[in-house]
Write an enzyme that holds these catalytic residues in place. Sequence first.
Site, PDB file in Angstrom:
ATOM      1  N   TYR A 152       0.838  -1.340   0.042  1.00  0.00           N
ATOM      2  CA  TYR A 152       0.028   0.049   0.093  1.00  0.00           C
ATOM      3  C   TYR A 152       0.865   1.283   0.122  1.00  0.00           C
ATOM      4  O   TYR A 152       0.534   2.115  -0.845  1.00  0.00           O
ATOM      5  CB  TYR A 152      -1.106  -0.071   1.290  1.00  0.00           C
TER       6      TYR A 152
ATOM      7  N   GLU B 165     -12.031   4.741   4.518  1.00  0.00           N
ATOM      8  CA  GLU B 165     -11.402   5.767   5.310  1.00  0.00           C
ATOM      9  C   GLU B 165     -12.404   6.054   6.601  1.00  0.00           C
ATOM     10  O   GLU B 165     -12.112   6.325   7.513  1.00  0.00           O
ATOM     11  CB  GLU B 165     -10.992   6.952   4.851  1.00  0.00           C
TER      12      GLU B 165
ATOM     13  N   TRP C  42      -5.221   2.630  10.136  1.00  0.00           N
ATOM     14  CA  TRP C  42      -5.521   2.429   8.908  1.00  0.00           C
ATOM     15  C   TRP C  42      -4.989   0.841   8.377  1.00  0.00           C
ATOM     16  O   TRP C  42      -5.640   0.261   7.611  1.00  0.00           O
ATOM     17  CB  TRP C  42      -4.801   3.364   7.925  1.00  0.00           C
TER      18      TRP C  42
END
Length: 185
Positions: free
Chosen positions: A21, A43, A51
């Site tokens: 990512y 999100e 996250w």
Amino acid sequence: MREIRKRCAWVNLKNPLYVRYHDEEWGVPEHRDEKLYELLILESFQAGLSWECVLNKREAFREAFDGFALDRVCAYGEEKVDELMHNPGIIRNRRKIEAAIANSLVFRQIQGEFGSFDAYIWGFSAGETVREDYHLRTTSPLSDAISADLRRRGMRFVGSTIIYAYLQSIGMIFAHGRECDCAAQ
């Protein structure tokens, strides 16, 4: 793609999903509405969590939310909410699930008003990427303005901190640290 040897200090190097990512998505300008939508929904599930936690569940979210097909999510009713609440692969928070559906409806309204969500969101920066080190802050005047506008339109779980992280994820804010090979891009 060039080899990245040094990464931002926040990356958990033991998690290949997180490394990928960081290396391939975070901070890369994104303009496809489908991807902007998926990241916005994900999100919003991050609120109060990391996250990395959400990222680890991304594939389960994709499956549970019908591949983030906007029209399908917009049509979800109470039966689908109950199904999602019983899905152990995702974050099972009723308020966040209901917000994801409501936010999907607003996302679609924004697309109708602006022609695309891309035109709307990138319009806040005149299509430009803002460069700043991730150490600097967790909100900004830009995230404050977008958060306020999204909340005015009816979105939930889109506070300034969440929106700031979102802007980093879609590359509107390029925030790789000086210690990271990506910062030189």
